[in-house]
Design a protein around this motif. Structure first.
Motif, PDB file in Angstrom:
ATOM      1  N   ALA A 276       3.451  61.828   0.358  1.00 37.91           N
ATOM      2  CA  ALA A 276       4.514  60.905  -0.058  1.00 37.91           C
ATOM      3  C   ALA A 276       5.546  60.747   1.056  1.00 37.91           C
ATOM      4  CB  ALA A 276       5.187  61.418  -1.330  1.00 37.91           C
ATOM      5  N   GLU A 277       5.921  61.824   1.660  1.00 42.70           N
ATOM      6  CA  GLU A 277       6.910  61.799   2.738  1.00 42.70           C
ATOM      7  C   GLU A 277       6.404  60.981   3.923  1.00 42.70           C
ATOM      8  OE1 GLU A 277       9.499  65.420   3.994  1.00 42.70           O
ATOM      9  OE2 GLU A 277       7.715  65.462   5.284  1.00 42.70           O
ATOM     10  N   TYR A 278       5.168  61.208   4.299  1.00 44.16           N
ATOM     11  CA  TYR A 278       4.563  60.487   5.425  1.00 44.16           C
ATOM     12  C   TYR A 278       4.511  58.990   5.129  1.00 44.16           C
ATOM     13  CZ  TYR A 278       1.126  59.567   9.173  1.00 44.16           C
ATOM     14  OH  TYR A 278       0.474  59.100  10.281  1.00 44.16           O
ATOM     15  N   ALA A 279       4.063  58.642   3.916  1.00 42.12           N
ATOM     16  CA  ALA A 279       3.978  57.229   3.536  1.00 42.12           C
ATOM     17  C   ALA A 279       5.370  56.593   3.494  1.00 42.12           C
ATOM     18  CB  ALA A 279       3.292  57.098   2.175  1.00 42.12           C
ATOM     19  N   PHE A 280       6.365  57.328   3.020  1.00 42.83           N
ATOM     20  CA  PHE A 280       7.723  56.799   2.955  1.00 42.83           C
ATOM     21  C   PHE A 280       8.239  56.453   4.347  1.00 42.83           C
ATOM     22  CE2 PHE A 280      12.345  57.696   3.144  1.00 42.83           C
ATOM     23  CZ  PHE A 280      12.790  56.698   2.287  1.00 42.83           C
TER      24      PHE A 280
ATOM     25  N   ALA B  13       3.738  55.923  -1.214  1.00 44.47           N
ATOM     26  CA  ALA B  13       4.723  57.011  -1.265  1.00 44.47           C
ATOM     27  C   ALA B  13       5.088  57.331  -2.710  1.00 44.47           C
ATOM     28  CB  ALA B  13       5.970  56.626  -0.478  1.00 44.47           C
ATOM     29  N   GLU B  14       5.299  56.310  -3.524  1.00 47.62           N
ATOM     30  CA  GLU B  14       5.676  56.536  -4.916  1.00 47.62           C
ATOM     31  C   GLU B  14       4.550  57.212  -5.688  1.00 47.62           C
ATOM     32  OE1 GLU B  14       8.147  53.977  -8.108  1.00 47.62           O
ATOM     33  OE2 GLU B  14       6.252  53.054  -7.480  1.00 47.62           O
ATOM     34  N   GLN B  15       3.323  56.784  -5.456  1.00 43.52           N
ATOM     35  CA  GLN B  15       2.179  57.377  -6.159  1.00 43.52           C
ATOM     36  C   GLN B  15       2.066  58.871  -5.872  1.00 43.52           C
ATOM     37  OE1 GLN B  15      -1.095  54.981  -4.769  1.00 43.52           O
ATOM     38  NE2 GLN B  15      -0.673  53.289  -6.192  1.00 43.52           N
TER      39      GLN B  15
ATOM     40  N   ALA C 225       3.146  64.756  -6.891  1.00 45.36           N
ATOM     41  CA  ALA C 225       3.782  65.991  -6.432  1.00 45.36           C
ATOM     42  C   ALA C 225       4.740  66.519  -7.499  1.00 45.36           C
ATOM     43  CB  ALA C 225       4.525  65.751  -5.126  1.00 45.36           C
ATOM     44  N   PHE C 226       5.520  65.611  -8.094  1.00 44.95           N
ATOM     45  CA  PHE C 226       6.481  66.018  -9.113  1.00 44.95           C
ATOM     46  C   PHE C 226       5.782  66.693 -10.287  1.00 44.95           C
ATOM     47  CE2 PHE C 226       8.619  65.239 -13.130  1.00 44.95           C
ATOM     48  CZ  PHE C 226       9.878  65.765 -12.888  1.00 44.95           C
ATOM     49  N   HIS C 227       4.756  66.069 -10.824  1.00 43.29           N
ATOM     50  CA  HIS C 227       4.079  66.601 -12.004  1.00 43.29           C
ATOM     51  C   HIS C 227       3.369  67.917 -11.702  1.00 43.29           C
ATOM     52  CE1 HIS C 227       4.981  63.465 -14.848  1.00 43.29           C
ATOM     53  NE2 HIS C 227       4.601  62.537 -13.990  1.00 43.29           N
TER      54      HIS C 227
ATOM     55  N   TYR D 233      13.908  63.444  -4.814  1.00 47.14           N
ATOM     56  CA  TYR D 233      14.677  62.907  -3.677  1.00 47.14           C
ATOM     57  C   TYR D 233      13.998  61.668  -3.116  1.00 47.14           C
ATOM     58  CZ  TYR D 233      16.244  62.764   1.248  1.00 47.14           C
ATOM     59  OH  TYR D 233      16.700  62.377   2.491  1.00 47.14           O
ATOM     60  N   TYR D 234      12.700  61.773  -2.854  1.00 49.73           N
ATOM     61  CA  TYR D 234      11.992  60.614  -2.289  1.00 49.73           C
ATOM     62  C   TYR D 234      11.837  59.494  -3.311  1.00 49.73           C
ATOM     63  CZ  TYR D 234      11.054  63.000   2.075  1.00 49.73           C
ATOM     64  OH  TYR D 234      11.210  63.621   3.288  1.00 49.73           O
ATOM     65  N   LEU D 235      11.650  59.828  -4.578  1.00 46.62           N
ATOM     66  CA  LEU D 235      11.520  58.787  -5.591  1.00 46.62           C
ATOM     67  C   LEU D 235      12.798  57.952  -5.708  1.00 46.62           C
ATOM     68  CD1 LEU D 235       9.504  60.728  -8.307  1.00 46.62           C
ATOM     69  CD2 LEU D 235       8.761  58.642  -7.125  1.00 46.62           C
ATOM     70  N   ILE D 236      13.949  58.583  -5.540  1.00 45.89           N
ATOM     71  CA  ILE D 236      15.211  57.835  -5.566  1.00 45.89           C
ATOM     72  C   ILE D 236      15.250  56.817  -4.431  1.00 45.89           C
ATOM     73  CG2 ILE D 236      17.696  58.058  -5.125  1.00 45.89           C
ATOM     74  CD1 ILE D 236      17.601  60.678  -6.721  1.00 45.89           C
ATOM     75  N   TRP D 237      14.926  57.269  -3.223  1.00 45.93           N
ATOM     76  CA  TRP D 237      15.020  56.361  -2.068  1.00 45.93           C
ATOM     77  C   TRP D 237      13.893  55.331  -2.050  1.00 45.93           C
ATOM     78  CZ3 TRP D 237      19.474  56.012   0.022  1.00 45.93           C
ATOM     79  CH2 TRP D 237      20.343  57.101   0.027  1.00 45.93           C
TER      80      TRP D 237
END
Length: 808
Positions: free
Chosen positions: A544-548, A556-558, A563-565, A581-585
């Motif tokens: 997710a971080e890399y895609a963001f 990134a969202e997927q 990761a969250f779950h 944190y990443y989902l917010i941005w």
């Protein structure tokens, strides 16, 4: 004026009314009454001058809500001091104490800021509080002294009273210069001759004026000496002659003859046992006493032992304690071990973790010590605790490691925390070779699993610079032994701590991030099974971080959802936090603002997870960073606004706060402070050691230099950032700086080397790429503005945002 009540110097035990005497001293009482109007009182006098007694008697008479902290040499370690401090606070407010325990010892301004907010919000401001720090002269640790200095000088409705044998090692000049500090000294506490005579009258002792003059000349008004003189005279014939030198030269002999001799041998032995223990809580004494009558009888001793109703514990006078310690050799090894083992078990039950470890070490109960460590401390424990444990293990007998092989696992884990990797690897491989040569049992499998997993963690940590991702094989080996061990892993030690980034690579080479993520996925397969869920979701978080950073928001969202779950199901709180944190941005970038309130609520819910040790720190970073970027500077915690401050997190697990603090300085136009903050970063495993951190630093340097009119320096830093990002297309680092990045790029494009007439190959950064980033940055700034209009303190949208997303 004299009277009888339920105190004889220090003791306040109601069951001893007939034997305990208290001399009322109006002038001292009035002095304390005036002094305690000040926010800070310093009481300095030698041992036996009645410092503690006078303060204790005053606060009892006036019924002020009091937190009494009895300090000892053991409190020269922040974590141990905090256990003591929070136990004292619990006597007036258990809920506040629980929150302070969760907060941890404030070693940095960020934690101290949270401590002040928490304590001032929770303690009722309309009420007066006394915070008393007794025996302050025993504290030499700089971190503890710093906390005390900040705490007693902070504006509040609390009066702090410092009781010490020497001038406190605190900078109190500011308080003194403002007239906010009152001092009480030996001269103030000395008995007058009249008070001495009145005290003797209470003991039914009548002395001649000449004898009174002789005793007073010898004692010089020293309360403890007057008390012992009274004991001597009470047990002598009425016509006995007082011998002055006998008092001063033979205090221990007087204690022996006047205090101990009348006591039965069993009770004397019990008192000597008590000198082995630092904190004499009533509930602990019940555990240690063979007969409950012992507890009743020690209260008859009088001033040498007092019961502290604030701490629900007993306190032994220093001189009497020294005497008792001098007799510890009379106890058998079995008796000492029994006392220390019971004390350790009591400390475990009462959240005094470091004391428990010390007592277990003294008792030689290393199996229980190791069990307590794994239950009580997180995987990334503070360095000070790690050094404390290493010292214990260094002192341990060599055969302990054969008797308890798990001691090797703990030892190597501690070495890893202290970044002594080569030493840890050498010791682990030695253990593995020795154990695998023996006939293996389930317990051996458990130890070997721990050893191989420790090798894996070291490999994961050092891969940032070694670029060796073969560490997965160690986790695989650890998993294979785990399956044979028949043991389930749980506790604080299986909750992962993150560093600044999930993608912990240091070089920009194309394909390097993919290699790291692939290795992570292999690692997580094993750790999530053999280490109680450890690192669950870390591989998806890295994706997710890399895609963001590549601006692929959909992917990134997927992966952030996944990761969250996965993290949530395995109690991997920091991975869960970083996913949010990443989902917010990501939501801000995609303009799906209605999802953000739900993520903020989930972050808030994390504060109730008591085994998430860093939850307050990361909550400040993630939520404060978000609101600050929207222009709500007041929502950024004050500790994130400082110029220089080392993180309170373990050195292998910190760094995200660095970027938030850096951006704060930049947007406040404190460009020099921002540049200095970057220059102050040290360590290969800190924020500036990772690729994404290097890019951010170079970008922030470019922006700062542009604002201070250093255009050549700004271009040089921007070009360096581009060279780091271009192999992998990590454009988001540039775009998220919005209009500031657009302004910098516009300035660069006006330079001769980047002008249209210069040709496409003149500058080190392609002109078309600069134009693309400039447009994307301006578009991003518009998204920030839209979010700022929604997430305001007073706007309706903040309370009921449109199409609120209720699930994740």
């Amino acid at each position: 004026m004299v009277q009888r009540n339920d105190q004889f110097f220090y003791s306040n035990a109601p069951m001893a009314d007939q034997n305990q005497i208290y001399l009322e001293r109006p002038q001292v009482h009035d002095l304390l009454k005036r002094a305690f109007q000040s926010p800070l009182v310093v009481v300095v006098a030698g041992a036996g001058y009645g410092k503690t007694h006078e303060v204790y008697s005053f606060v009892q008479q006036h019924k002020v809500r009091t937190v009494w902290l009895q300090l000892s040499e053991w409190d020269n370690m922040g974590e141990r001091f905090w256990e003591n401090y929070t136990a004292a606070v619990a006597t007036v407010n258990k809920e506040v104490a629980k929150k302070l325990i969760e907060l941890g010892f404030p070693t940095t301004e960020q934690q101290f800021d949270r401590y002040l907010r928490l304590s001032q919000d929770a303690l009722v401001s309309e009420q007066k509080y006394f915070f008393i720090y007794d025996d302050l002269h025993l504290i030499t640790d700089k971190a503890v002294l710093r906390f005390l200095e900040l705490s007693v000088t902070a504006p509040s409705h609390i009066t702090s009273i410092l009781i010490s044998r020497a001038e406190p090692s605190l900078n109190l000049m500011k308080m003194a210069s403002k007239g906010l500090l009152t001092r009480i000294t030996e001269e103030d506490l000395r008995f007058s001759r009249e008070e001495m005579i009145s005290y003797f009258h209470l003991l039914n002792i009548r002395i001649s004026p000449d004898m009174a003059a002789s005793i007073y000349r010898d004692t010089e008004g020293w309360a403890f000496a007057i008390h012992l003189a009274g004991l001597t005279l009470r047990n002598q014939p009425s016509n006995a002659v007082y011998v002055p030198q006998a008092l001063r030269a033979n205090i221990f002999k007087l204690i022996e003859s006047e205090v101990m001799a009348p006591l039965e041998e069993e009770l004397q032995r019990f008192l000597i046992k008590l000198s082995l223990v630092d904190h004499l809580a009533l509930s602990l004494l019940v555990e240690l006493a063979d007969k409950f009558s012992f507890i009743e009888k020690i209260e008859l001793i009088g001033s040498l032992i007092r019961f502290d109703s604030y701490l629900n514990a007993y306190h032994i006078h220093h001189l009497f304690l020294d005497y008792l310690k001098g007799r510890q050799n009379e106890l058998t090894a079995k008796e000492k071990t029994e006392v220390w083992t019971k004390a350790a078990a009591w400390c475990v039950m009462n959240n005094q973790k470091l004391d428990a470890l010390s007592y277990y070490e003294k008792a030689g109960a290393y199996d229980k010590l190791i069990e307590a460590v794994y239950e009580a401390f997180p995987l990334a424990m503070p360095n000070q605790v790690a050094r404390f444990l290493l010292n214990i293990l260094d002192r341990a007998p060599e055969d302990i490691y054969k008797q308890i092989p798990l001691a090797w696992v703990l030892r190597t884990h501690v070495l890893m925390i202290l970044e002594l990797f080569d030493r840890a690897v050498a010791e682990i491989k030695g253990i593995i070779a020795a154990l695998e040569a023996e006939e293996l049992t389930p317990f051996h499998y458990q130890v070997l699993s721990g050893c191989y997993n420790n090798l894996g963690v070291i490999g994961l940590t050092t891969s940032t610079y070694s670029r060796d991702y073969d560490y997965v094989r160690w986790f695989e080996k650890g998993y294979s032994y785990y399956r044979l061990s028949e043991r389930q892993v749980s506790g604080a030690a299986v909750v992962a701590s993150l560093s600044a980034f999930a993608c912990r690579v240091s070089v920009p080479d194309k394909g390097e991030i993919e290699k790291y993520i692939e290795a992570n996925a292999g690692m997580v397969f094993y750790t999530a099974r053999s280490m109680g869920g450890l690192y669950a979701g870390l591989d998806d978080l890295a994706r997710a971080e890399y895609a963001f950073f590549k601006t692929d928001a959909v992917e990134a969202e997927q992966f952030a959802y996944k990761a969250f779950h996965r993290a949530q199901g395995a109690h991997q709180y920091e991975i869960e936090n970083r996913a949010l944190y990443y989902l917010i941005w990501i939501s801000l970038y995609q303009e799906t603002y209605d999802k953000i309130p739900n993520y903020l609520q989930l972050l808030e819910a994390q504060l109730s997870q008591k085994d998430y040790f860093n939850r307050y720190t990361y909550h400040d970073i993630v939520t404060g960073g978000f609101y600050f970027r929207l222009g709500q500077t007041e929502k950024l915690a004050s500790w994130l606004k400082n110029d220089f401050e080392e993180s309170d997190l373990n050195s292998l697990a910190y760094g995200l706060e660095t970027l938030v603090r850096l951006k704060y300085h930049f947007y406040q136009k404190r460009y020099t402070a921002a540049l200095a903050l970057m220059a102050n970063q040290k360590g290969i495993y800190g924020y500036s050691g990772y690729l994404f951190g290097k890019i951010s630093f170079k970008l922030m340097e470019a922006l700062c230099r542009y604002r201070i009119k250093d255009i050549p320096g700004a271009i040089e830093a921007l070009e360096a950032a581009y060279e780091l990002e271009s192999p992998n297309g990590l454009d988001m680092s540039f775009i998220e700086m919005g209009r500031e990045m657009a302004a910098l790029i516009s300035a660069v494009l006006k330079e001769e080397s980047y002008g249209e007439s210069a040709g496409s190959g003149a500058g080190r950064i392609p002109r078309e790429w600069l134009e693309k980033i400039r447009r994307a940055s301006l578009a991003y700034e518009r998204k920030i503005s839209a979010a700022a209009r929604i997430f305001t303190d007073t706007g309706e949208e903040n309370q009921n945002p449109p199409h609120r997303h209720t699930g994740i």
